[in-house]
Every structure is written in structure tokens, then in C-alpha cells.
Design a protein around this motif. Sequence first.
Motif, short mmCIF file in Angstrom:
data_model
loop_
_atom_site.label_atom_id
_atom_site.label_comp_id
_atom_site.label_asym_id
_atom_site.label_seq_id
_atom_site.Cartn_x
_atom_site.Cartn_y
_atom_site.Cartn_z
N ARG A 33 0.81 -1.23 0.00
CA ARG A 33 0.00 0.00 0.00
C ARG A 33 0.84 1.28 0.00
N TRP A 34 1.92 1.29 0.77
CA TRP A 34 2.74 2.49 0.93
C TRP A 34 4.03 2.45 0.11
N GLY A 38 1.77 1.71 -4.93
CA GLY A 38 0.93 0.71 -4.27
C GLY A 38 0.76 -0.57 -5.06
N ARG A 99 10.61 -4.08 4.72
CA ARG A 99 9.31 -4.57 4.25
C ARG A 99 9.13 -5.97 4.82
N ALA A 134 9.30 7.73 3.94
CA ALA A 134 7.97 7.11 4.06
C ALA A 134 6.94 8.02 3.43
N GLN A 135 5.95 7.41 2.80
CA GLN A 135 4.86 8.19 2.27
C GLN A 135 4.07 8.81 3.42
N GLY A 137 1.28 9.56 5.69
CA GLY A 137 0.16 8.69 6.05
C GLY A 137 0.62 7.33 6.53
N ASN A 138 1.86 6.97 6.24
CA ASN A 138 2.39 5.67 6.68
C ASN A 138 2.92 5.84 8.10
N ASP A 139 1.99 5.94 9.03
CA ASP A 139 2.34 6.22 10.43
C ASP A 139 3.20 5.13 11.05
N SER A 141 5.56 3.26 9.66
CA SER A 141 6.97 3.46 9.29
C SER A 141 7.55 4.69 9.98
N ARG A 163 3.39 10.72 -5.12
CA ARG A 163 2.90 10.72 -3.74
C ARG A 163 3.84 11.52 -2.84
N VAL A 165 6.04 12.37 0.36
CA VAL A 165 6.88 11.57 1.26
C VAL A 165 7.53 12.46 2.31
#
Length: 184
Positions: A33-34, A38, A99, A134-135, A137-139, A141, A163, A165
Amino acid sequence: MVRLETPRLILRRWRAEDVAPMAAVNGDPEVMRWIRDGSVRDEQQTRDGIQAWEREWESQGFGLFAVEIRSTGELAGFTGLSVPNFLPEVLPAVEVGWRLGRSHWGQGLATEAAAAAVRFGFEERGLERIVSIAQVGNDASERIMTKLGMRPFRETVNPTCGRRVRVYELSSASGRGRTGRTAG
């Protein structure tokens, strides 16, 4: 051959038998997703990626480790160091990334693995600075980055996917003590 051990993990170079379990991680839409746009990756894309990661080890002296669970031998995913060529504005830089498959989330394994990779970068490869990206919204990470002692450095757009980052950074002077405490 570089191999790192933490209390629960073995970080090692890649083997042919790692392709299928890593492809399962890369094929999970929630895991991916991130990552960039995606998109999931199939087995051939995963094989190609692992081959590229191994070439980076040979050319740069660092790269992405296969992350293995010590107690079971299961491949959990990857962590390690790479040059973030996709984001030229932060270069020169080395990025720590990770990952893991969903079954390994929420256990502190990504932090444990990434802390070992950061220590390796500073202590074994003499890096002065490590970033992580990190993108927005990727809390999850960003929490790992904070646990590693990293601090926000800049916010920008990933030109490969459009996106937003956030880039975090850690210097070798501030990172040596901090990452030692997060690996347990």
C-alpha cells in the motif's frame, strides 16, 4: 558474506529459495500500500528485485538483507541499506528501509531489523548519515523511524509516483547509541 544477528532475527544475503516467500510479501496489497504507487509485484518481479539487491551488495558493499526469524527459519521480508536514486534531491544519501509480511507486523521486528542495519551502516561501512523515506500517512513506518532516533528532515514528492513523502535522517554521531537500545 555479511550476516547480522539480533535476539529474534538473522539478517543475511539472499538465496534462491527466498524468491517465493518474498513474492508472497510483495503480492500482498496491504503490504504494498505504501510502496511507490501501491502496485503489488509478482514472482518474476521479486526475483528481478532480489538480483538487483545482490548486485548492489557487490557494487556498494551494502544492500538489502533477507530477514529470517531465528526460531523458525521463516523469511519475514527485508531490511537494509540502499541509495534512494528515485529521490535525487536527497542525494548523496543512503536509506534504511524495510518490508515485512503482515504476519510479522506489530511485534517490533521491523525496528529490531532496521536498528541492526543502521548499526551496520555506521559501524561497519563508516556512513556519516542515513535517511529513511515514508509516504505521508504511513504512520507505522514513521514510528519506526522515530524509534531509531531519526528526525524529520524534509517533506517532498516522490517523482516516480507523485505521492508525498517525508524524509527522516540520522547522523552517525547521534545514531550509534540510540540504535543499540532499540534492537532488543
